[in-house]
Every structure is written in C-alpha cells, then in structure tokens.
Motif scaffolding. Structure first.
Motif, PDB file in Angstrom:
ATOM      1  N   THR A  30       5.598   3.810  -6.783  1.00  0.00           N
ATOM      2  CA  THR A  30       4.297   3.896  -6.121  1.00  0.00           C
ATOM      3  C   THR A  30       3.836   5.337  -5.994  1.00  0.00           C
ATOM      4  O   THR A  30       2.657   5.648  -6.218  1.00  0.00           O
ATOM      5  N   LEU A  31       4.744   6.258  -5.629  1.00  0.00           N
ATOM      6  CA  LEU A  31       4.363   7.662  -5.504  1.00  0.00           C
ATOM      7  C   LEU A  31       3.945   8.235  -6.855  1.00  0.00           C
ATOM      8  O   LEU A  31       2.979   9.008  -6.935  1.00  0.00           O
ATOM      9  N   PHE A  32       4.660   7.874  -7.917  1.00  0.00           N
ATOM     10  CA  PHE A  32       4.304   8.396  -9.238  1.00  0.00           C
ATOM     11  C   PHE A  32       2.937   7.868  -9.676  1.00  0.00           C
ATOM     12  O   PHE A  32       2.110   8.632 -10.197  1.00  0.00           O
ATOM     13  N   GLU A  33       2.687   6.582  -9.470  1.00  0.00           N
ATOM     14  CA  GLU A  33       1.383   6.037  -9.850  1.00  0.00           C
ATOM     15  C   GLU A  33       0.274   6.552  -8.942  1.00  0.00           C
ATOM     16  O   GLU A  33      -0.883   6.652  -9.367  1.00  0.00           O
ATOM     17  N   LEU A  34       0.624   6.907  -7.700  1.00  0.00           N
ATOM     18  CA  LEU A  34      -0.378   7.515  -6.818  1.00  0.00           C
ATOM     19  C   LEU A  34      -0.804   8.874  -7.352  1.00  0.00           C
ATOM     20  O   LEU A  34      -1.997   9.215  -7.338  1.00  0.00           O
ATOM     21  N   ALA A  35       0.160   9.659  -7.847  1.00  0.00           N
ATOM     22  CA  ALA A  35      -0.189  10.942  -8.458  1.00  0.00           C
ATOM     23  C   ALA A  35      -1.038  10.739  -9.705  1.00  0.00           C
ATOM     24  O   ALA A  35      -2.001  11.481  -9.948  1.00  0.00           O
ATOM     25  N   ASP A  36      -0.718   9.726 -10.517  1.00  0.00           N
ATOM     26  CA  ASP A  36      -1.534   9.438 -11.695  1.00  0.00           C
ATOM     27  C   ASP A  36      -2.939   8.990 -11.307  1.00  0.00           C
ATOM     28  O   ASP A  36      -3.915   9.299 -12.008  1.00  0.00           O
ATOM     29  N   ALA A  63       1.278  -0.994  -0.350  1.00  0.00           N
ATOM     30  CA  ALA A  63       2.355  -0.208  -0.954  1.00  0.00           C
ATOM     31  C   ALA A  63       1.987   1.265  -1.008  1.00  0.00           C
ATOM     32  O   ALA A  63       2.859   2.135  -0.896  1.00  0.00           O
ATOM     33  N   LEU A  64       0.707   1.568  -1.173  1.00  0.00           N
ATOM     34  CA  LEU A  64       0.262   2.963  -1.224  1.00  0.00           C
ATOM     35  C   LEU A  64       0.551   3.663   0.098  1.00  0.00           C
ATOM     36  O   LEU A  64       1.153   4.747   0.131  1.00  0.00           O
ATOM     37  N   TYR A  65       0.140   3.063   1.206  1.00  0.00           N
ATOM     38  CA  TYR A  65       0.389   3.684   2.504  1.00  0.00           C
ATOM     39  C   TYR A  65       1.871   3.712   2.821  1.00  0.00           C
ATOM     40  O   TYR A  65       2.370   4.650   3.457  1.00  0.00           O
ATOM     41  N   ASP A  66       2.603   2.668   2.412  1.00  0.00           N
ATOM     42  CA  ASP A  66       4.038   2.650   2.665  1.00  0.00           C
ATOM     43  C   ASP A  66       4.728   3.780   1.924  1.00  0.00           C
ATOM     44  O   ASP A  66       5.667   4.397   2.447  1.00  0.00           O
ATOM     45  N   ALA A  67       4.285   4.096   0.706  1.00  0.00           N
ATOM     46  CA  ALA A  67       4.899   5.178  -0.057  1.00  0.00           C
ATOM     47  C   ALA A  67       4.620   6.533   0.575  1.00  0.00           C
ATOM     48  O   ALA A  67       5.508   7.388   0.651  1.00  0.00           O
ATOM     49  N   VAL A  68       3.389   6.742   1.034  1.00  0.00           N
ATOM     50  CA  VAL A  68       3.058   8.031   1.641  1.00  0.00           C
ATOM     51  C   VAL A  68       3.800   8.219   2.962  1.00  0.00           C
ATOM     52  O   VAL A  68       4.283   9.318   3.259  1.00  0.00           O
TER      53      VAL A  68
END
Length: 490
Positions: A30-36, A63-68
């Motif tokens: 999720t963090l990697f796709e958030l950076a993309d 999942a986005l907020y959970d990753a951050v």
C-alpha cells in the motif's frame, strides 16, 4: 540521449524503486502504491484520500489510511539508498549540501502531539508570525546553473525545545558518514561545502564538524561584530594575560573594515556586476552563555573569511542590500570567493523543492494526528522526488499549449511528473495484487464516539529552546545594533 545512456538511467530508476520497496517493512504494497499515486496523479495532490482514486493505487481508502498511520519504513536503510544514488556536483566536482527548515503547519490540530511554534512570514510586509506545527530539517545536494532540481538526502522532525545547532550538526555528520560509506566522497576529493541561511550558529557548527571534510558557508545578519586576530604578544613589565582578540570588525561601520584581502567583480545576467569583498581570519568573540555555557576550558577562536556581496540591481526591483557571508576557510583566493557566493545563491533552490513538496506533491495536505505518521509521509515525499530526479533524463515533455518548449535536460520536476505514468509501465512494480476483502461493520448506527482524542498543548518553547519573544529587529522603528546607521560605502 543514446540508447546505452537511456538504459543505464532506466536501470538506476528500477534499482532505486526495488530498494525503496524493500525498505517498507509493514503495509509495503500500500505504501509503495501510494507513492506511485503521488507520482502519477493528474495535477497537484489536493487530499490524501483522493489518491485512492488514482489507477496506480489499487487498494481502498481504508488501506491507504492504515498504511500511513500504521505502516513501517526502515528509515536507516532508506537514508543509505538516497545517499547511494547519483548526486549532482559543482563545477570542480565538489558536493554542495544545503540545510533548511520547512514547517508543516498545524494551527488547529489540538490533538497533534509534539507541535512547536514555527516561524512563518505573513502576507504583509515584515509580518513575522509564530504558528504551531511540525518543523522539519531537510538536507539536499545542490546543482550548479539555473535549475530548480535538488537531491534530497535526509529529513528530521525537530521536537519542542531541541537545540538547532546540535540537531543540525548530528544530522550533517550522519549524512556525510553515509556519503563517505557510499563512496560519494573519497580521499583527495574537494571538501564538501555546507551552505546555510541566516539564523544558524555557523561558527559553532564549523567547530563541531571540524573533524569532517566539510566547509561551512552561511549568511550573517548585517549587525554582527567580528574580531580580528590577536596582535603579536609583547612582554609587559606589569604582567597580564596575552590578548586573544584583535580589533573589532563591525559590519555596519565602514571605518572598521580596513583593506580587503580579496576583491572580485563578476558580470551576471540578472544582477549586473556582482562585487565580492573578503576579509581573512575574522572570528566572533564567544561568550559563556547559551550553547557555550557548559564548555570546558577556554573558549575557542573560530577563524574564517567574511565576504560582503553587492550587486547593481535585483531582478524583482526590491531593496538592494549587501549580503554578508561567513566561510569557515582561510587564506581564500579569488576562485574560492567566487565559488562561495555563487553557491550561496544556489541555496535558494531548496525553496523550489519545498514549494514542489507542498503545492504539487501535497506534503502538508493530510490532516494527520500522529507525528510518526507525518514522518512516514515525509519520507514518501523524499522518495517520490528522488524518483522524479532519476527519471529526469527519461521523461518526455508533455507540454501544455501555452507553455514554452524547453530542452529535455531543462524540464522542471512538475513537467517530469506529467510523463511518469508512461515510465512506470517500463519500470514495473514489485507489489502484489490486492486481495478482495469486506469492510468491517464499523460503529453501530446512531452510536456516538465515546473515546475522545487527547488534547495536547503547543510546546511553550521554540526549536531554539528559548521562550518566544518578538526579536528587536522585527519591531517597527527599532534600529539594529552596531550598524553605525550610515550608508555602506565601497
């Protein structure tokens, strides 16, 4: 670009993306796709949740907020990865680093921990304001020439009451150690130049970093007073200690300057004739207070070169004032002086990086509560900008109809970001496909949240460790000290 050079640049980008993914130890996909998603989003990032709608982010907003909030990044390894990529250098092959603070303002974040009062400029003239937020110390490597590119290397969030000089020294020491370990600097190379703006205790930083191959260049306030070297000791029948300081060098009093050590004149395109005058072996007279209160033994004499830079005119038409610089080197030549003031002007490229972070990449957009989550998001910004820099030679200019055509090597970070979506298909993605899940039941309908978040007061001290008082030189009608109040001559 030749096919071989293009393949090498693409290989460096792919290798960095793989190393970045391996630095993610929790919620990695999720963090990697958030950076993309930040790299490939159309236009500036306006909100954190809006990134979940970008096609490159295949997870949901939960999942986005959970990753951050709950993800983990192996920061030390990521720091080594940033220091191991290709870095820009000055004309003589020297590494030039710049350090500055940029605040993540959270004035209405009562539930945010570890906030400090951050210095900001208001909309009016000479409007200095202190706004609660998280101040971040960021280190970048500078390029030469007219460019808005830098190479981010490190970021540290300052806790309330932190010693600015101590934090800066520790951060720079760690960065230089990593650069040496990565073979970015080797024995026989020119010393690394560290450029600072006004507000830093440059002589103290130079003293604390004296064991490293680094030179300090910093801007000074126009009301400073330095001392000349002590005169030769002569026997005094009446006794007494030898003098440790010579006569005064008052920045605002031309009569105390004496003859310059070096004078250079350079024709520039924007400023007309730039005249730099340098005086050798000047040092501040230290006092046993503040940072030097607990110093053991006699206070050191930290000698350097004072440079006064004047230009014919400013491009913006503003008030043309001289710029005072202090360089930790001595016995400077004309080449050293020209290199110093020209690299100081390049220091303002870090402001372009901050603006890119905030206005385009959305660094300060998320309304995060936990400072650890803010640190996690900040490191994503550094890796995103690094990927843009590595893709600089590969990007195709997707020019808007009203924009001018520029050479491929002159593309700005924002214009490289427009075409990153096409490059991403060539670099691949190490993330796994998302698994289908069902959302949780959530709070029952009609029930209230009975667990209120704790409120935290803003730190009563600044990052300097002192209580906030409006500086005298910020008050209207107050004259700065020791300036002589006479127009500077020469």
């Amino acid at each position: 670009m030749r096919d071989g050079e293009r393949g090498s640049a693409l290989g460096q980008l792919v290798a960095f993306r793989q190393e970045f993914y391996e630095c993610l130890t929790a919620r990695a996909d999720t963090l990697f796709e958030l950076a993309d998603a930040v790299l490939c989003a159309d236009g500036p990032v306006r909100s954190l949740v809006g990134l979940s709608l970008v096609p490159e982010h295949r997870r949901g907003h939960g999942a986005l907020y959970d990753a951050v909030n709950c993800g983990r990044i192996e920061v030390d390894r990521l720091r080594r990865a940033l220091g191991g990529v290709r870095l820009p250098r000055a004309a003589d092959g020297r590494l030039v680093l710049a350090v500055d603070v940029s605040p993540w303002l959270r004035p209405d974040g009562a539930t945010c921990m570890e906030r400090s009062f951050c210095h900001t400029y208001g909309r009016g003239r000479n409007e200095h304001q202190m706004v609660p937020g998280w101040p971040y110390w960021i280190v970048v490597a500078l390029e030469t020439g007219r460019t808005s590119w830098t190479a981010p290397l490190d970021a540290v969030r300052l806790a309330p009451g932190a010693d600015v000089a101590a934090v800066t020294t520790e951060q720079i020491r760690d960065v230089i150690d990593r650069l040496i370990a990565a073979r970015q600097w080797r024995d026989g190379d020119p010393e690394i130049l560290l450029v600072l703006d006004a507000g830093y205790d440059a002589p103290r930083i130079a003293y604390l970093l004296a064991d490293l191959p680094v030179q300090i260049l910093a801007r000074l306030r126009s009301d400073r007073v330095f001392r000349r070297p002590a005169p030769p000791h002569r026997h005094n029948p009446k006794g007494g200690r030898p003098a440790r300081h010579g006569g005064e060098f008052v920045f605002g009093d031309h009569d105390t300057w004496g003859k310059e050590h070096v004078v250079t004149c350079t024709e520039t395109r924007l400023y007309g004739t730039a005249t730099a005058r340098a005086w050798d072996r000047l040092h501040p007279r230290l006092q046993r207070r503040s940072a030097w209160a607990d110093f053991q033994g006699p206070l050191p004499v930290i000698s350097g070169t004072v440079i006064r830079l004047t230009v014919d005119h400013l491009p913006s038409g503003g008030v043309n004032k001289p710029v005072w610089l202090w360089w930790s080197g001595v016995d400077a030549t004309a080449t050293d002086i020209d290199r110093c003031w020209q690299m100081f002007l390049r220091r303002f490229d870090i402001e372009h990086t901050f603006r890119m972070f905030k206005q385009t990449l959305g660094w300060t957009r998320p309304q995060l509560r936990n400072p650890d989550a803010a640190d996690r998001w900040t490191w994503l910004m550094l890796t995103v900008f690094t990927q843009l820099r590595l893709a600089r030679e590969l990007a195709v200019d997707l020019r808007r109809p009203w924009e001018k055509t520029v050479a491929p090597q002159r593309l700005t970070p924002a214009r490289v970001r427009r075409g990153f979506r096409h490059l991403r298909t060539k670099t691949g993605s190490p993330t796994a496909a998302p698994k289908p899940t069902r959302p949780g039941p959530g709070r029952p309908a009609g029930s209230k949240n009975r667990h209120r978040a704790a409120r935290h007061d803003v730190g009563l001290t600044l990052v300097t460790g002192q209580a906030y008082t409006r500086p005298a030189h910020h008050k209207q009608g107050t004259k700065p000290r020791r300036t002589g109040q006479t127009p500077a001559r020469g």
